[in-house]
Scaffold this motif. Structure first.
Motif, PDB file in Angstrom:
ATOM      1  N   LEU A   8     -39.079 -47.202  -7.212  1.00 29.44           N
ATOM      2  CA  LEU A   8     -39.632 -48.248  -8.066  1.00 29.44           C
ATOM      3  C   LEU A   8     -39.809 -49.549  -7.290  1.00 29.44           C
ATOM      4  CD1 LEU A   8     -40.561 -49.158 -10.865  1.00 29.44           C
ATOM      5  CD2 LEU A   8     -38.161 -49.719 -11.382  1.00 29.44           C
ATOM      6  N   SER A  28     -35.757 -51.575 -14.358  1.00 29.29           N
ATOM      7  CA  SER A  28     -37.030 -51.190 -14.965  1.00 29.29           C
ATOM      8  C   SER A  28     -37.357 -52.088 -16.159  1.00 29.29           C
ATOM      9  CB  SER A  28     -37.014 -49.714 -15.372  1.00 29.29           C
ATOM     10  OG  SER A  28     -36.015 -49.457 -16.339  1.00 29.29           O
ATOM     11  N   VAL A  82     -39.603 -45.186 -16.521  1.00 31.40           N
ATOM     12  CA  VAL A  82     -40.870 -45.900 -16.320  1.00 31.40           C
ATOM     13  C   VAL A  82     -42.083 -44.988 -16.382  1.00 31.40           C
ATOM     14  CG1 VAL A  82     -39.771 -47.703 -14.930  1.00 31.40           C
ATOM     15  CG2 VAL A  82     -40.700 -45.680 -13.783  1.00 31.40           C
TER      16      VAL A  82
END
Length: 346
Positions: A90, A259, A330
């Protein structure tokens, strides 16, 4: 000691410096001058951009992202990559968003504001002649400084055109900048760095845009500094940590926390980046190699698609459990699905 070659107006040079210092590395921070240009470029196969690093081992690394990733691999105790593979992936997306999209917002002055363009171009001209920005012109070299600065100004205009930053799109670019800064201000009001109390390569990237752009160019700084105190504080905090060689080390937050924190930047249309990335990939695939940003015709960017594919490969290399955790957190974000080579809406 590693040697970093670059210039003061280069966002990516300052990013590389921050990354190296956060890794605890001493840095011989040198200007890439006309005097060393041929020697440096010969050592890196003709690569002419900034920055490049000559490592203590004698090998060279080009590109700020590759510099941060490779030196993190060599110095794992202070790596800028989170230990959790899903969180690490991420943060690769976050870093790419900064390098490929926030870049455009940070060009809100340099290509289109004449005073800013001239000021930064003079700094660049002084740098390539071996002098710091703000220095008086060396005796007898004012004409040479002016000639190099003029060429640098033309380069900035061209860079603006490539990124869709021209006079008629200025208001849209400023709107993109304000939306990006507002999201970052909210994030950095609640956390020291993007992924916790320990900085990532994405933090180094953000710092580079501030150090060599938004908090350095006079007009940009006058606009940004009074409006975004948490961003200004982040800039000072990361600089102090870099000056201290990355001590204290800090900790990463967990995937779920990060996130939620980054969703205003990377969720939805990712402040316009998802639409651009999709159009860019299509223009490369169909051979037209042109697309529009805010009504401005621009060339498709092969490097943007290359970066996306590298991150897609990193997603494919995750083990099933990490991939499942990542997508649970996500997987509904269109940008994430694009980076993961997944169809939208599934």
């Amino acid at each position: 000691m590693p040697i970093l070659y670059g210039t003061e107006p280069s966002f990516y040079t300052r990013k590389a410096w921050a990354a190296m210092r956060l890794l605890g590395l001493p840095v011989d921070d040198r200007l890439k001058t006309l005097a060393v240009k041929a020697e440096v470029e010969a050592a890196v196969g003709g690569y002419h951009r900034f920055p490049v690093v000559c490592c203590e081992e004698g090998d060279w690394i080009v590109d700020s992202t590759d510099i941060g990733l490779e030196l993190s691999r060599r110095h794992p105790a202070r790596s800028l990559r989170p230990d959790d593979p899903a969180l690490d992936w991420l943060m690769l997306v976050a870093e790419d968003w900064l390098d490929e999209w926030f870049l455009r917002a940070c060009l809100a002055w340099r290509p289109v504001d004449a005073a800013t363009r001239a000021w930064v171009a003079r700094a660049g001209a002084l740098n390539v002649l071996g002098h710091p920005a703000g220095a008086d012109s060396p005796a007898g070299l004012e004409e040479k400084v002016a000639r190099i600065a003029d060429a640098t100004e033309r380069f900035f205009v061209m860079a603006g055109e490539v990124n869709g930053v021209v006079a008629q799109s200025r208001q849209q670019v400023l709107a993109q900048l304000e939306a990006s800064l507002a999201a970052l201000e909210t994030i950095l009001s609640a956390t020291p760095f993007l992924a916790g109390t320990r900085p990532s390569l994405a933090d180094a990237s953000l710092w580079g845009y501030l150090e060599a752009g938004l908090l350095w160019e006079p007009a940009a700084k006058a606009h940004v500094a009074p409006r975004y105190p948490a961003i200004v504080a982040f800039h000072g905090r990361l600089k102090a940590l870099a000056d201290a060689g990355g001590d204290p080390l800090g900790q990463w937050d967990d995937l779920a926390t990060v996130s939620r924190r980054l969703e205003p930047l990377l969720g939805g249309d990712a402040l316009g980046f998802h639409a651009f990335q999709r159009a860019n990939a299509q223009a490369l695939a169909d051979g037209t190699k042109r697309l529009a940003i805010d009504g401005v015709d621009v060339p498709a960017r092969g490097f943007t698609e290359k970066s996306r594919r590298k991150i897609a490969a990193a997603h494919a290399a995750l083990d099933a459990a990490d991939r499942d955790r990542l997508m649970a957190a996500v997987g509904g974000w269109p940008l994430v699905r694009a980076y993961a080579d997944l169809p939208e809406g599934e």
